[in-house]
Write a protein that holds these residues in place. Structure first.
Motif, PDB file in Angstrom:
ATOM      1  N   TYR A 359       0.864  -1.261   0.076  1.00  0.00           N
ATOM      2  CA  TYR A 359       0.047  -0.006   0.063  1.00  0.00           C
ATOM      3  C   TYR A 359       0.919   1.314  -0.167  1.00  0.00           C
ATOM      4  O   TYR A 359       1.512   1.396  -0.878  1.00  0.00           O
ATOM      5  CB  TYR A 359      -1.134  -0.209   1.181  1.00  0.00           C
ATOM      6  CG  TYR A 359      -1.569  -1.218   1.313  1.00  0.00           C
ATOM      7  CD1 TYR A 359      -2.677  -1.570   0.375  1.00  0.00           C
ATOM      8  CD2 TYR A 359      -1.400  -2.292   2.381  1.00  0.00           C
ATOM      9  CE1 TYR A 359      -3.333  -2.834   0.500  1.00  0.00           C
ATOM     10  CE2 TYR A 359      -2.395  -3.384   2.468  1.00  0.00           C
ATOM     11  CZ  TYR A 359      -3.152  -3.678   1.662  1.00  0.00           C
ATOM     12  OH  TYR A 359      -4.055  -4.913   1.875  1.00  0.00           O
ATOM     13  N   ASP A 360       0.749   2.257   1.149  1.00  0.00           N
ATOM     14  CA  ASP A 360       1.529   3.358   1.117  1.00  0.00           C
ATOM     15  C   ASP A 360       2.676   3.036   1.921  1.00  0.00           C
ATOM     16  O   ASP A 360       3.371   3.845   2.517  1.00  0.00           O
ATOM     17  CB  ASP A 360       0.737   4.460   1.590  1.00  0.00           C
ATOM     18  CG  ASP A 360       0.075   4.315   2.840  1.00  0.00           C
ATOM     19  OD1 ASP A 360       0.282   3.013   3.368  1.00  0.00           O
ATOM     20  OD2 ASP A 360      -0.624   5.422   3.439  1.00  0.00           O
ATOM     21  N   LEU A 361       3.116   1.811   2.577  1.00  0.00           N
ATOM     22  CA  LEU A 361       4.160   1.674   3.264  1.00  0.00           C
ATOM     23  C   LEU A 361       5.240   1.244   2.674  1.00  0.00           C
ATOM     24  O   LEU A 361       5.281   0.125   1.877  1.00  0.00           O
ATOM     25  CB  LEU A 361       3.689   0.625   4.318  1.00  0.00           C
ATOM     26  CG  LEU A 361       4.641   0.145   5.578  1.00  0.00           C
ATOM     27  CD1 LEU A 361       3.824   0.033   6.902  1.00  0.00           C
ATOM     28  CD2 LEU A 361       5.618  -0.672   4.993  1.00  0.00           C
ATOM     29  N   GLY A 362       6.454   1.757   2.792  1.00  0.00           N
ATOM     30  CA  GLY A 362       7.469   1.366   2.063  1.00  0.00           C
ATOM     31  C   GLY A 362       8.678   1.073   3.392  1.00  0.00           C
ATOM     32  O   GLY A 362       8.674   1.758   4.271  1.00  0.00           O
ATOM     33  N   MET A 363       9.466   0.066   3.400  1.00  0.00           N
ATOM     34  CA  MET A 363      10.434  -0.340   4.411  1.00  0.00           C
ATOM     35  C   MET A 363      11.632  -0.882   4.024  1.00  0.00           C
ATOM     36  O   MET A 363      11.395  -1.621   2.938  1.00  0.00           O
ATOM     37  CB  MET A 363       9.483  -1.305   5.164  1.00  0.00           C
ATOM     38  CG  MET A 363      10.251  -1.912   6.540  1.00  0.00           C
ATOM     39  SD  MET A 363      11.399  -3.286   6.091  1.00  0.00           S
ATOM     40  CE  MET A 363       9.947  -4.580   6.304  1.00  0.00           C
ATOM     41  N   GLU A 364      12.471  -0.599   4.866  1.00  0.00           N
ATOM     42  CA  GLU A 364      13.927  -1.229   4.590  1.00  0.00           C
ATOM     43  C   GLU A 364      14.581  -1.823   5.964  1.00  0.00           C
ATOM     44  O   GLU A 364      14.336  -1.177   7.122  1.00  0.00           O
ATOM     45  CB  GLU A 364      14.956  -0.356   4.101  1.00  0.00           C
ATOM     46  CG  GLU A 364      14.878   0.183   2.660  1.00  0.00           C
ATOM     47  CD  GLU A 364      15.905   0.968   2.440  1.00  0.00           C
ATOM     48  OE1 GLU A 364      16.702   0.794   1.400  1.00  0.00           O
ATOM     49  OE2 GLU A 364      15.882   2.056   2.983  1.00  0.00           O
ATOM     50  N   TYR A 365      14.925  -3.011   6.005  1.00  0.00           N
ATOM     51  CA  TYR A 365      15.461  -3.803   7.147  1.00  0.00           C
ATOM     52  C   TYR A 365      16.851  -4.032   7.119  1.00  0.00           C
ATOM     53  O   TYR A 365      17.034  -4.745   6.071  1.00  0.00           O
ATOM     54  CB  TYR A 365      14.737  -4.739   7.597  1.00  0.00           C
ATOM     55  CG  TYR A 365      14.912  -5.566   8.891  1.00  0.00           C
ATOM     56  CD1 TYR A 365      14.074  -5.503  10.193  1.00  0.00           C
ATOM     57  CD2 TYR A 365      15.835  -6.661   8.748  1.00  0.00           C
ATOM     58  CE1 TYR A 365      14.349  -6.479  11.130  1.00  0.00           C
ATOM     59  CE2 TYR A 365      16.146  -7.488   9.804  1.00  0.00           C
ATOM     60  CZ  TYR A 365      15.539  -7.309  11.069  1.00  0.00           C
ATOM     61  OH  TYR A 365      15.799  -8.095  11.999  1.00  0.00           O
ATOM     62  N   VAL A 366      17.689  -3.995   8.110  1.00  0.00           N
ATOM     63  CA  VAL A 366      19.308  -4.460   7.978  1.00  0.00           C
ATOM     64  C   VAL A 366      19.466  -4.999   9.395  1.00  0.00           C
ATOM     65  O   VAL A 366      19.119  -4.486  10.558  1.00  0.00           O
ATOM     66  CB  VAL A 366      19.926  -3.433   7.711  1.00  0.00           C
ATOM     67  CG1 VAL A 366      20.079  -2.052   8.613  1.00  0.00           C
ATOM     68  CG2 VAL A 366      21.514  -3.713   7.337  1.00  0.00           C
ATOM     69  N   GLY A 367      19.977  -6.341   9.285  1.00  0.00           N
ATOM     70  CA  GLY A 367      20.724  -6.594  10.801  1.00  0.00           C
ATOM     71  C   GLY A 367      20.110  -8.041  10.824  1.00  0.00           C
ATOM     72  O   GLY A 367      19.499  -8.829   9.808  1.00  0.00           O
ATOM     73  N   TRP A 368      20.222  -8.653  12.053  1.00  0.00           N
ATOM     74  CA  TRP A 368      20.050  -9.878  12.208  1.00  0.00           C
ATOM     75  C   TRP A 368      19.291 -10.130  13.961  1.00  0.00           C
ATOM     76  O   TRP A 368      20.114  -9.950  14.646  1.00  0.00           O
ATOM     77  CB  TRP A 368      20.988 -10.890  11.948  1.00  0.00           C
ATOM     78  CG  TRP A 368      20.781 -12.425  12.227  1.00  0.00           C
ATOM     79  CD1 TRP A 368      21.255 -13.268  13.301  1.00  0.00           C
ATOM     80  CD2 TRP A 368      20.059 -13.358  11.432  1.00  0.00           C
ATOM     81  NE1 TRP A 368      20.866 -14.248  13.011  1.00  0.00           N
ATOM     82  CE2 TRP A 368      20.269 -14.450  11.891  1.00  0.00           C
ATOM     83  CE3 TRP A 368      19.515 -12.724  10.251  1.00  0.00           C
ATOM     84  CZ2 TRP A 368      19.557 -15.515  11.472  1.00  0.00           C
ATOM     85  CZ3 TRP A 368      18.644 -14.149   9.779  1.00  0.00           C
ATOM     86  CH2 TRP A 368      18.838 -15.424  10.180  1.00  0.00           C
ATOM     87  N   ALA A 369      18.159 -10.260  13.972  1.00  0.00           N
ATOM     88  CA  ALA A 369      17.525 -10.317  15.410  1.00  0.00           C
ATOM     89  C   ALA A 369      16.544 -11.582  15.455  1.00  0.00           C
ATOM     90  O   ALA A 369      15.575 -11.336  15.903  1.00  0.00           O
ATOM     91  CB  ALA A 369      16.828  -8.991  15.595  1.00  0.00           C
ATOM     92  N   PRO A 370      17.225 -12.661  15.456  1.00  0.00           N
ATOM     93  CA  PRO A 370      16.189 -13.678  15.714  1.00  0.00           C
ATOM     94  C   PRO A 370      15.739 -13.856  17.242  1.00  0.00           C
ATOM     95  O   PRO A 370      14.560 -14.479  17.377  1.00  0.00           O
ATOM     96  CB  PRO A 370      16.934 -14.922  15.363  1.00  0.00           C
ATOM     97  CG  PRO A 370      18.228 -14.410  15.680  1.00  0.00           C
ATOM     98  CD  PRO A 370      18.389 -13.210  15.105  1.00  0.00           C
ATOM     99  N   GLU A 371      16.532 -13.365  18.154  1.00  0.00           N
ATOM    100  CA  GLU A 371      16.047 -13.141  19.687  1.00  0.00           C
ATOM    101  C   GLU A 371      16.254 -11.689  19.821  1.00  0.00           C
ATOM    102  O   GLU A 371      17.496 -11.263  19.442  1.00  0.00           O
ATOM    103  CB  GLU A 371      16.629 -14.339  20.398  1.00  0.00           C
ATOM    104  CG  GLU A 371      16.309 -15.642  20.295  1.00  0.00           C
ATOM    105  CD  GLU A 371      16.887 -16.712  21.002  1.00  0.00           C
ATOM    106  OE1 GLU A 371      17.660 -16.084  21.682  1.00  0.00           O
ATOM    107  OE2 GLU A 371      16.831 -17.912  21.024  1.00  0.00           O
TER     108      GLU A 371
END
Length: 439
Positions: A359-371
């Motif tokens: 929709y109108d949400l754009g996102m970027e994610y970086v890293g590693w957080a399984p916990e």
């Protein structure tokens, strides 16, 4: 939404494995002209290995084996811009056919490998013919999981991995039709957004209590649940799809574990992916949840590398093995794999990265957080213009995400990479520059 904001650089690698010595380069050129490098897998990763080898002046033979009848292409648009009607296959094909001809790359479409003969350094094709290799790159990707649900093979049941599967699904998403999606991961949610834009009624079935729990946790999973509810997506959490009901050979609904039956004109099963590791395992390579590779992307056979969805890498920054099924690995690992094939020192140290548009949400994610211990946000979560950070108990930032705020990804990477303990209050304060948090 238009993808006009700045995504991760398409050439972002931490080490490209180039040599500075002209003498070394001339020796490599002389030796390489007599060698054949074979790449198994015709997706983005396979194409990028071929590119990287030529960029590094390898002038030997390159054979690129593509299982599909299409030249290598990017896969993210299949559930994003393509379903939204904004891009067609030529727009996200990696290179045109003339590029491969000009660079003397032997591309074989519709060609799979049935086995690898490591002793004689050959790959075996379905007709029992063979191709000799000096170095071999495995970029075989993954395939959609097919859970043992009755009716899952009926007409009208879709899975999404290829352009042909995307086109088949899109052709059925007509205004007023009903789509049931089994699975609330990235593919399911992106297709839901595209389907709602086509005025298709969408229901999503998910055993957990929120979408994206494995990827983002409950705090950010709730943000995406609210986003889709605002666009009239009908969620069914805490239940499983027990059966896809069929009439006259075609799916017409999904029966849930609580007895509810959701009527459907189309069903999309999007419950994750399985790495295509069968030929690697049969060849005796080390496989455990993926093809095991070191920091150089070399497998247990020094003449074979593996990249992309299948690569279970010993990550030098994170200090653990990870396998990441996202575009950035397919884009960036090939430069390191090519250097390794050429005997040049290089390590893949990039942090995991992914993005989405819904929709109108754009996102970027970086890293590693399984916990993680907590999530800290700065900005306006309700308006979906914010940053989010995943912290451990010592307030080290494990991962960060920018939502509708652009040109901050480099700062987020720096914070995650610093391994420094941060003050959560300063992290949440919009008036504190992100760059100040890693000084």
């Amino acid at each position: 939404m238009e993808d006009s904001h700045q995504r991760e650089s398409p050439t972002a690698v931490d080490s490209d494995g180039r040599r500075d010595s002209e003498t070394e380069q001339s020796v490599t050129l002389h030796e390489s002209s007599h060698r054949t490098f074979v790449i198994v897998g015709g997706g983005l990763a396979g194409a990028k290995i071929a590119e990287a080898l030529r960029d590094r002046d390898f002038d030997g033979s390159i054979v690129l084996l593509c299982g599909e009848e299409h030249l290598p292409y990017d896969r993210p648009p299949l559930s994003k811009e393509h379903v939204a009607g904004k891009k067609d296959l030529p727009d996200f094909t990696v290179q045109r056919g003339d590029w491969y001809r000009d660079h003397k790359i032997d591309v074989r479409l519709g060609t799979t490998v049935t086995s690898i003969d490591r002793e004689h350094k050959k790959v075996v094709l379905p007709d029992d013919s063979t191709i000799d290799y000096d170095k071999l790159a495995l970029a075989t990707g993954s395939r959609p999981r097919r859970p043992p649900i009755p009716g899952a093979d009926a007409a009208g049941v879709h899975y999404l991995r290829t352009i042909d599967e995307s086109d088949s699904l899109i052709s059925e998403l007509t205004a007023g039709s009903r789509l049931v999606i089994v699975g609330a991961g990235w593919i399911g949610l992106e297709i839901a957004a595209g389907a709602r834009a086509r005025d298709v009624a969408v229901s999503i079935v998910q055993p957990s209590d929120l979408p994206l729990l494995h990827a983002l946790g409950k705090e950010m999973g709730a943000v995406f649940a609210d986003l889709h509810r605002e666009h009239d997506v009908d969620f069914h959490f805490g239940v499983r799809a027990e059966e896809i009901t069929v009439s006259a050979g075609r799916a017409d609904g999904v029966r849930l574990s609580d007895g509810t039956v959701l009527p459907a004109d189309e069903v999309l099963v999007a419950v994750g992916a399985e790495p295509n590791v069968e030929i690697a395992e049969a060849a005796g390579l080390s496989v455990d949840g993926g093809v095991l590779v070191d920091e150089h992307l070399a497998t247990s056979d020094p003449d074979i590398v593996a990249v992309g969805d299948i690569a279970m890498q010993q990550h030098p920054r994170l200090g653990t093995r990870i396998r990441v099924e996202h575009w950035a690995n397919a884009l960036n690992q090939p430069a390191i794999a090519a250097a390794t094939m050429l005997g040049r020192p290089a390590e893949y140290t990039n942090l995991p990265y992914f993005f989405t548009d819904q929709y109108d949400l754009g996102m970027e994610y970086v890293g590693w957080a399984p916990e993680y211990s907590r999530v800290v946000t700065r900005g306006d979560v309700a308006e979906r213009e914010f940053l989010a950070f995943w912290l451990d108990e010592e307030n080290h930032v494990l991962a960060g995400m920018n939502v509708n705020i652009w040109d901050v990804n480099d700062d987020i990477k720096a914070i995650v990479s610093s391994s420094a303990s941060v003050d959560p209050a300063r992290l949440a304060a919009p008036d504190v520059p992100l760059s100040d948090l890693v000084r």
